[in-house]
Scaffold this motif. Structure first.
Motif, PDB file in Angstrom:
ATOM      1  N   LYS A   1      -4.024  11.270   3.862  1.00 23.18           N
ATOM      2  CA  LYS A   1      -4.872  10.432   3.100  1.00 23.18           C
ATOM      3  C   LYS A   1      -5.033   9.039   3.468  1.00 23.18           C
ATOM      4  O   LYS A   1      -4.108   8.479   4.039  1.00 23.18           O
ATOM      5  N   ALA A   2      -6.126   8.280   3.127  1.00 26.80           N
ATOM      6  CA  ALA A   2      -6.081   6.869   3.379  1.00 26.80           C
ATOM      7  C   ALA A   2      -5.010   5.926   2.452  1.00 26.80           C
ATOM      8  O   ALA A   2      -4.724   6.660   1.479  1.00 26.80           O
ATOM      9  N   PRO A   3      -4.710   5.001   2.927  1.00 31.46           N
ATOM     10  CA  PRO A   3      -3.845   4.187   2.170  1.00 31.46           C
ATOM     11  C   PRO A   3      -4.486   3.751   0.768  1.00 31.46           C
ATOM     12  O   PRO A   3      -5.709   3.685   0.556  1.00 31.46           O
TER      13      PRO A   3
ATOM     14  N   GLN B   1       0.802   5.314   1.169  1.00 25.61           N
ATOM     15  CA  GLN B   1      -0.193   6.246   1.870  1.00 25.61           C
ATOM     16  C   GLN B   1       0.613   7.707   1.744  1.00 25.61           C
ATOM     17  O   GLN B   1       1.679   7.781   2.153  1.00 25.61           O
TER      18      GLN B   1
ATOM     19  N   TYR C   1       0.930  -1.147  -0.094  1.00 24.44           N
ATOM     20  CA  TYR C   1       0.066  -0.045  -0.103  1.00 24.44           C
ATOM     21  C   TYR C   1       0.754   1.199  -0.145  1.00 24.44           C
ATOM     22  O   TYR C   1       2.037   1.313   0.499  1.00 24.44           O
TER      23      TYR C   1
END
Lengths: 107, 121
Positions: free
Chosen positions: A42-44, A38, A36
């Motif tokens: 922000k969200a991943p 990030q 992921y």
């Protein structure tokens, strides 16, 4: 529990550089490893799943490989929008641990 | 629009309780296993809990086992997290996350924006 380590914890790079991040599992997790990205605030965002499968819409400069319990995320040519923190995560067994993260910043 | 929207994060005293909610829209909520993932300020990601599609299976890490309970309501397309005996180390942004699958592999493919829980006196 399975433990996940990542190296390096941070790195400085320039646009156009090839960047490699390594994630190691404490025991076998087969290919049950996800990556992921990030960005701050922000969200991943999912980049790669099952160790090497690129998520739809993710640029092909991102790639993932597996060698035993070692996993690698490679960015072939770093772009300005790639400066972020990268996490690996095992989906083999509970608890579904994330690695501690690798922060990629501008040299 | 496909999205997850969390709510319920507040400032709570140590030892207190809280219920987080996550409203799902734009997809068939019943078909997906759901998770909570949290992130303490300036720290990494920590998986918190998972619930199966039929709510029959749940898992938690040791750090929250016995204090947190995940649940879901198909009639409301909603996911919940009840948190009891809260500690300062539970202070974090809590994300609601959808699990997607391909064969036997699974991954987090949809995240909410998060709701902030602060445990402080």
């Amino acid at each position: 529990d399975i433990q996940m380590t990542q190296s390096p914890s941070s790195l400085s790079a320039s646009v156009g550089d090839r960047v490699t991040i390594t994630c190691r599992a404490s025991q076998t997790i087969s290919s049950y490893l996800n990556w992921y990205q990030q960005k701050p605030g922000k969200a991943p965002k999912l980049l790669i799943y099952a160790a090497s499968t690129l998520q739809s819409g993710v640029p092909p400069r991102f790639s993932g490989t597996r060698s035993g319990t070692d996993f690698t995320l490679t960015i072939s040519s770093l772009q300005p929008e790639d400066f972020a923190t990268y996490y690996c995560q095992q989906s083999y067994s509970s608890p579904f641990i994330f690695g501690p993260g690798t922060k990629v910043d501008l040299k | 629009e496909v999205q997850l929207v969390e709510s319920g994060g507040v400032v709570v005293q140590p030892g207190g309780s809280l219920r987080l909610s996550c409203a799902a829209s734009g997809f068939s909520f019943d078909d997906y296993t759901m998770h909570w993932v949290r992130q303490a300020p300036g720290k990494g990601l920590e998986w918190v809990s998972v619930i199966s599609t039929d709510a029959g299976t749940t898992y938690y890490p040791d750090s929250v086992e016995g204090r947190f309970t995940i649940s879901r309501d198909k009639s409301r397309n909603s996911l919940y997290l009840v948190m009891n005996s809260l500690r300062s180390e539970d202070t974090a942004l809590y994300y609601c996350v959808r699990q997607n699958e391909l064969g036997t592999s699974w991954y987090f493919d949809l995240w909410g924006q998060g709701t902030l829980v602060t445990v402080s006196s």
